[in-house]
Design a protein around this motif. Structure first.
Motif, PDB file in Angstrom:
ATOM      1  N   GLY A  99       0.809  -1.219   0.000  1.00 35.94           N
ATOM      2  CA  GLY A  99       0.000   0.000   0.000  1.00 35.94           C
ATOM      3  C   GLY A  99       0.838   1.261   0.000  1.00 35.94           C
ATOM      4  N   GLY A 100       1.897   1.277   0.827  1.00 38.87           N
ATOM      5  CA  GLY A 100       2.771   2.444   0.848  1.00 38.87           C
ATOM      6  C   GLY A 100       3.461   2.662  -0.478  1.00 38.87           C
ATOM      7  N   THR A 105       6.854   7.376   1.710  1.00 39.49           N
ATOM      8  CA  THR A 105       5.443   7.681   1.919  1.00 39.49           C
ATOM      9  C   THR A 105       5.236   8.358   3.272  1.00 39.49           C
ATOM     10  N   ILE A 106       5.862   7.815   4.302  1.00 38.86           N
ATOM     11  CA  ILE A 106       5.766   8.416   5.630  1.00 38.86           C
ATOM     12  C   ILE A 106       6.303   9.848   5.601  1.00 38.86           C
ATOM     13  N   GLY A 119       5.543  15.632   5.738  1.00 35.52           N
ATOM     14  CA  GLY A 119       6.020  16.899   5.194  1.00 35.52           C
ATOM     15  C   GLY A 119       4.910  17.739   4.616  1.00 35.52           C
ATOM     16  N   ALA A 120       4.006  17.125   3.846  1.00 36.82           N
ATOM     17  CA  ALA A 120       2.893  17.870   3.259  1.00 36.82           C
ATOM     18  C   ALA A 120       1.953  18.392   4.345  1.00 36.82           C
ATOM     19  N   PHE A 121       1.779  17.629   5.425  1.00 35.78           N
ATOM     20  CA  PHE A 121       0.942  18.098   6.540  1.00 35.78           C
ATOM     21  C   PHE A 121       1.546  19.347   7.186  1.00 35.78           C
ATOM     22  N   MET A 174      12.170  19.991   1.414  1.00 32.06           N
ATOM     23  CA  MET A 174      12.928  19.745   0.189  1.00 32.06           C
ATOM     24  C   MET A 174      13.248  18.262   0.064  1.00 32.06           C
ATOM     25  N   ALA A 175      13.533  17.619   1.192  1.00 36.91           N
ATOM     26  CA  ALA A 175      13.740  16.173   1.170  1.00 36.91           C
ATOM     27  C   ALA A 175      12.458  15.451   0.768  1.00 36.91           C
ATOM     28  N   VAL A 176      11.292  15.978   1.202  1.00 38.56           N
ATOM     29  CA  VAL A 176      10.006  15.400   0.808  1.00 38.56           C
ATOM     30  C   VAL A 176       9.827  15.465  -0.707  1.00 38.56           C
TER      31      VAL A 176
END
Length: 616
Positions: free
Chosen positions: A65-66, A189-190, A195-197, A369-371
């Protein structure tokens, strides 16, 4: 002096960079990623065909899933969804909502048949289903070209940065195979979700909350000096206005090309999503790596849950960015846009990047940036592994009928190197042709070229009467029509909105491109191929039922022995689970190092090709 003439936002884009803490975070990310990939690659049988291409079919539901989510969310999502949200509101999120239901279709209708048939690739399924080699070869070559036009070219960024990421992604795919790719996908994915949150939280606080964002977005028009206008009945209209229905997912049926008409949501978008989620090698390969059908379905369910997130983590922050930087992101004047983001067609795709550079403190900026690097890396590693699988299994063995497992593994890894070189060469070309909304570019190209594949897979899965002649010739016709539309779309460039220049394109080009939305074209292509394949199949000999066991939805539970087609044994001469111990004494030190990196010091031969992996 030059920086004094720049606005605050323009100065951020031009001079904003990573501080020392940011660089430290990025370095830590890469080291952690390399560590995860190395440990995963050491724990798998990289020296077998099954181990390299399908992770030994031993992945659990969480990893599947991830990896499904991470493979899907590339830079066209982080950058493109936020940019489309800034441009027109939440309508673009219908792709994400639509994917939730299509993923259930994958898990409960397609995957059971794929696993029962024991395939490695989608072209291989078509060979087993229809017989012959021509349909398999055509789809293999076409899929590889499609990956260049959409999946790899969708990963846009600074030229040097993208080359580094391409090389690093290639190393993961070459050294670790699908196991390393899936484990790093899960890790990323984690990182991407967290990061987006963080970016969403900072953006919503800055605009004053959700209600304030909606109020301010409705009036977030760029100032006149940043805008271009066209006249309608003597009245000036902005080329990039805020639409009244920006919070509606269902838009008018005559919506323009960079918007989504409601009629396209239930036709072209649905068809394109079935291709992407149910028949594309990059996605399906993750489910084929699952331990069993239960884990495959669990992975699909997890991916479906995660697909709820992009609306809130990417689209809405993009709208917040339009509020905060209305002139820069909402610009439509070609000169102003060129000054801001070096793109005359618009700057909406800088929305996510601008939020990161302006709102986040040092350290967190490096994390995000890593995200973004994680998003690009996960998509690239997924495409590289899937493309090498298709090339090795479906193309190379057409020329090398008795290729050994070692040869296939070397060829698969070598093809990744070739793909990296082609990708680097294609970057400057595709950047010149891209529109202001990256996500729409990817979806448009997909709807030009992929509906024929969707039609053949759906009919092949659910209608046993479809035969090879009908599938092959309808695919060829469908591809030809799609390529013509692709050429018209990108071969003729109309004048920029508000430029005042006359549109010199031929009338038939304007009618085909501007008045025939790409989602509607996808539906037309799907129906055309479906009708042609049905007619040809009914006029020619059917495939005997004894050759369709475990190859259609209706025979997925069959335990009958499937009759072999004429060429079933021509591709692979693999014996069940044989282990070879090659002599190391005659090898040079460099060859031993290469074997160790690639996992060739112990070669495991995979299962018998003619027997199903298991009965569901």
């Amino acid at each position: 002096m030059e920086s004094e003439n720049l606005s605050r936002v323009e100065n951020i884009l031009k001079n904003g960079g990573l501080s020392t803490p940011d660089i430290v975070i990025v370095v830590i990310y890469f080291l952690a990623l390399i560590g995860v990939g190395f440990l995963a690659s050491r724990a798998t049988r990289r020296g077998s065909v099954s181990g390299f291409f399908l992770a030994s079919r031993n992945m659990n539901w969480m990893l599947v899933g991830g990896s499904l989510f991470s493979s899907n969310v590339g830079s066209e999502h982080l950058i493109g969804l936020a940019g489309s949200g800034a441009a027109s509101g939440i309508a673009i999120a219908t792709y994400e909502m639509n994917a939730i239901f299509i993923l259930m279709l994958l898990g409960w209708f397609f995957v059971p048949v794929y696993l029962a048939s024991g395939i490695y690739t989608m072209p291989e399924y078509l060979r087993l289903r229809f017989g012959g080699q021509r349909i398999r070869t055509v789809l293999s070559i076409f899929t590889l070209f499609l990956y260049i036009f959409t999946k790899i070219s969708g990963e846009e960024g600074l030229y040097i940065s993208i080359i580094v990421l391409l090389l690093l992604a290639g190393c993961f795919s070459i050294g670790g195979g699908l196991t390393a790719v899936i484990w790093t996908d899960f890790f990323q994915t984690i990182l991407m979700v967290c990061g987006a949150f963080i970016v969403m939280s900072f953006a919503m606080v800055e605009v004053g909350g959700y209600d304030a964002m909606l109020t301010k977005y409705a009036v977030a028009e760029a100032d006149a000096e940043y805008s271009a206008f066209y006249q309608v009945n003597g009245t000036n209209k902005s080329c990039k206005p805020i639409q009244d229905d920006f919070m509606h997912m269902l838009r008018s049926a005559d919506a323009p090309g960079e918007d989504l008409p409601w009629t396209g949501l239930f036709t072209g978008m649905l068809i394109g999503s079935v291709w992407y989620w149910c028949t594309d090698q990059v996605i399906v390969q993750r489910t084929l790596s699952a331990k069993n059908l239960t884990h495959a379905k669990g992975g699909v369910l997890l991916a479906g849950i995660l697909k709820f997130l992009p609306l809130f983590l990417l689209v809405i922050p993009g709208m917040a960015a339009r509020v905060l930087y209305r002139n820069e992101i909402g610009c439509s004047d070609p000169t102003a846009c060129q000054k801001i983001c070096q793109s005359e067609s618009g700057c909406t795709d800088i929305a996510f990047v601008l939020l990161v550079l302006d709102l986040l403190p040092s350290g967190l900026r490096g994390l995000i940036m890593a995200v973004m690097m994680a998003a690009i890396m996960s998509s690239l590693t997924s495409v590289f592994n899937s493309a090498s699988t298709i090339f090795t299994i479906d193309i190379w063995t057409r020329f090398r009928l008795k290729a050994t497992d070692t040869e296939k593994l070397i060829v698969g890894r070598s093809f990744v190197v070739v793909l990296i070189a082609v990708s680097i060469a294609w970057i400057p070309i595709i950047v010149n042709y891209k529109q202001s909304q990256l996500f729409h570019y990817v979806q448009a190209v997909s709807n030009f070229l992929c509906p024929p594949i969707t039609a053949i897979f759906l009919l092949g899965l659910f209608w046993p009467r479809l035969n090879e002649q009908g599938a092959f010739w309808s695919l060829i016709i469908g591809f030809a029509v799609g390529i013509v539309r692709f050429g018209l779309q990108f071969g003729y460039k109309g004048p920029a909105c508000g430029s005042g220049l006359q549109d010199t394109r031929p009338e038939f080009v304007i009618a085909t491109v501007d008045r025939f939305h790409y989602l509607h074209f996808g539906a037309f292509s799907f129906l055309l191929v479906g009708v042609i394949s049905t007619i040809i199949s009914l006029l020619t000999e059917p495939i005997p039922q004894a050759r369709l066991y475990r190859l259609t939805y209706w025979t997925r539970f069959s335990k009958e022995i499937r009759e072999e087609l004429e060429d079933d044994n021509t591709d692979f001469n693999i014996q069940p689970e044989t282990r070879l111990e090659p002599s190391e004494s005659s090898l040079t030190i460099w060859r031993r190092i290469l074997n160790c990196i690639c996992g060739l010091n112990q070669v495991f031969l995979s299962r018998s090709w003619n027997n199903p992996l298991f009965i569901i």
